[in-house]
Design an enzyme around this catalytic site. Structure first.
Site, PDB file in Angstrom:
ATOM      1  NE  ARG A 112      11.342  55.633  78.892  1.00 49.82           N
ATOM      2  CZ  ARG A 112      12.455  55.263  79.519  1.00 49.82           C
ATOM      3  NH1 ARG A 112      13.558  55.028  78.830  1.00 49.82           N
ATOM      4  NH2 ARG A 112      12.479  55.112  80.818  1.00 49.82           N
ATOM      5  CD  GLU A 155      13.801  50.034  96.186  1.00 49.93           C
ATOM      6  OE1 GLU A 155      13.495  50.243  94.995  1.00 49.93           O
ATOM      7  OE2 GLU A 155      13.646  48.951  96.770  1.00 49.93           O
TER       8      GLU A 155
HETATM    9  P1  AMP Z   1       9.784  56.687  89.450  1.00 48.50           P
HETATM   10  O1  AMP Z   1      10.567  57.882  89.913  1.00 48.50           O
HETATM   11  O2  AMP Z   1      10.053  55.456  90.288  1.00 48.50           O
HETATM   12  O3  AMP Z   1       8.315  56.973  89.317  1.00 48.50           O
HETATM   13  O4  AMP Z   1      10.357  56.283  88.025  1.00 48.50           O
HETATM   14  C1  AMP Z   1       9.910  56.942  86.914  1.00 48.50           C
HETATM   15  C2  AMP Z   1      10.948  57.056  85.847  1.00 48.50           C
HETATM   16  O5  AMP Z   1      11.692  55.865  85.654  1.00 48.50           O
HETATM   17  C3  AMP Z   1      10.271  57.360  84.537  1.00 48.50           C
HETATM   18  O6  AMP Z   1      10.980  58.388  83.872  1.00 48.50           O
HETATM   19  C4  AMP Z   1      10.293  56.052  83.784  1.00 48.50           C
HETATM   20  O7  AMP Z   1      10.616  56.266  82.434  1.00 48.50           O
HETATM   21  C5  AMP Z   1      11.339  55.195  84.458  1.00 48.50           C
HETATM   22  N1  AMP Z   1      10.845  53.858  84.834  1.00 48.50           N
HETATM   23  C6  AMP Z   1      10.700  53.384  86.099  1.00 48.50           C
HETATM   24  N2  AMP Z   1      10.252  52.121  86.110  1.00 48.50           N
HETATM   25  C7  AMP Z   1      10.088  51.759  84.825  1.00 48.50           C
HETATM   26  C8  AMP Z   1       9.626  50.554  84.163  1.00 48.50           C
HETATM   27  N3  AMP Z   1       9.236  49.466  84.844  1.00 48.50           N
HETATM   28  N4  AMP Z   1       9.565  50.560  82.820  1.00 48.50           N
HETATM   29  C9  AMP Z   1       9.944  51.647  82.110  1.00 48.50           C
HETATM   30  N5  AMP Z   1      10.390  52.793  82.663  1.00 48.50           N
HETATM   31  C10 AMP Z   1      10.468  52.864  84.010  1.00 48.50           C
END
Ligand code: AMP
Length: 171
Positions: free
Chosen positions: A59, A96
Site C-alpha cells: 500500500r 514480534e
Molecule cells: P509496523 O511495522 O508494525 O509498523 O507495520 C506496518 C505495516 O503493516 C504497514 O505496511 C501496514 O500497512 C501494515 N499494518 C500493520 N498493522 C495494520 C493494521 N492494523 N491495519 C492495516 N495495516 C496494518
C-alpha cells in the site's frame, strides 16, 4: 481529517484474531478523499527539497506514488525479498514473532538524494525503521516519513526518533 477518517473501515480479526485491520480501500476509491490524502501527506515537506519518494510494498506504492506526483519527483519501491529484478541492497528486521526483510535496487537512491518515506499506516514502526535504515545504507538522506494512519498506542513513532514523522489520522 474527519473526511478521511470516515473512509477508513475497521476489519476485526484480520489477518489474524485480535488485529483490527484498517482498510483504506474506501478512501482510495473516493476521488476527493484520495486527492486530500495525497496533498496532506506531503504538506510539511513541500519546501524540504525532497528528490525522491520511497514506499513499501504494497500500500506504500499507492500513497508513495501519489506523494511523488505531488512533489514532482520520482518514486522508488521497497519490496519483499525476491521481487525486485535488478541488484538489490537488503535489510532484515525483527518482528514480534520471527523476522522480515526489505530490498531496494542499488541504484534506487544515492548520496545526493533527500528521501521522503511514505506508507499507508504505521503500527509498531518496525517496517518504517527498517526502510529508513535501508535508504541510509545506500547513502541517501532520509528527510522524513509520512503515513495516512498512525496507531498511536503502538508507539511506532518512538522507533523513528531521529526523523520527522507526519501522520494524517491517529487512533
Ligand atoms: P509496523 O511495522 O508494525 O509498523 O507495520 C506496518 C505495516 O503493516 C504497514 O505496511 C501496514 O500497512 C501494515 N499494518 C500493520 N498493522 C495494520 C493494521 N492494523 N491495519 C492495516 N495495516 C496494518
Amino acid at each position: 481529517m474527519d473526511a478521511l477518517k470516515a473512509k477508513i473501515r475497521d476489519i476485526p480479526d484480520f489477518p489474524k484474531p485480535g488485529i483490527v485491520f484498517k482498510d483504506l480501500t474506501p478512501l482510495i476509491r473516493d476521488p476527493l478523499a484520495l486527492r486530500l490524502a495525497s496533498e496532506e501527506l506531503v504538506k510539511p515537506f513541500l519546501n524540504a527539497d525532497i528528490t525522491v519518494v520511497a514506499g513499501m510494498e504494497a500500500r506504500g506504492f499507492i500513497f508513495g506514488s501519489l506523494a511523488a506526483r505531488e512533489l514532482d519527483v520520482g518514486f522508488v519501491p521497497l519490496r519483499k525479498p525476491g521481487k525486485l529484478p535488478y541488484q538489490v541492497e537488503a535489510l532484515s528486521y525483527d518482528l514480534e514473532y520471527g523476522s522480515a526483510a526489505l530490498e531496494i535496487h542499488i541504484d534506487g537512491v544515492d548520496s545526493g538524494d533527500r528521501v521522503l518515506l511514505v506508507d499507508d499506516l504505521i503500527a509498531t514502526g518496525g517496517t518504517a525503521q527498517a526502510s529508513c535504515r535501508l535508504i541510509e545504507k545506500l547513502g541517501a538522506t532520509l528527510v522524513g516519513c509520512a503515513f495516512v494512519v498512525e496507531l498511536d498506542f503502538l508507539r511506532g513513532r518512538e522507533k523513528l526518533g531521529g526523523y520527522r514523522v507526519h501522520s494524517l489520522i491517529h487512533y
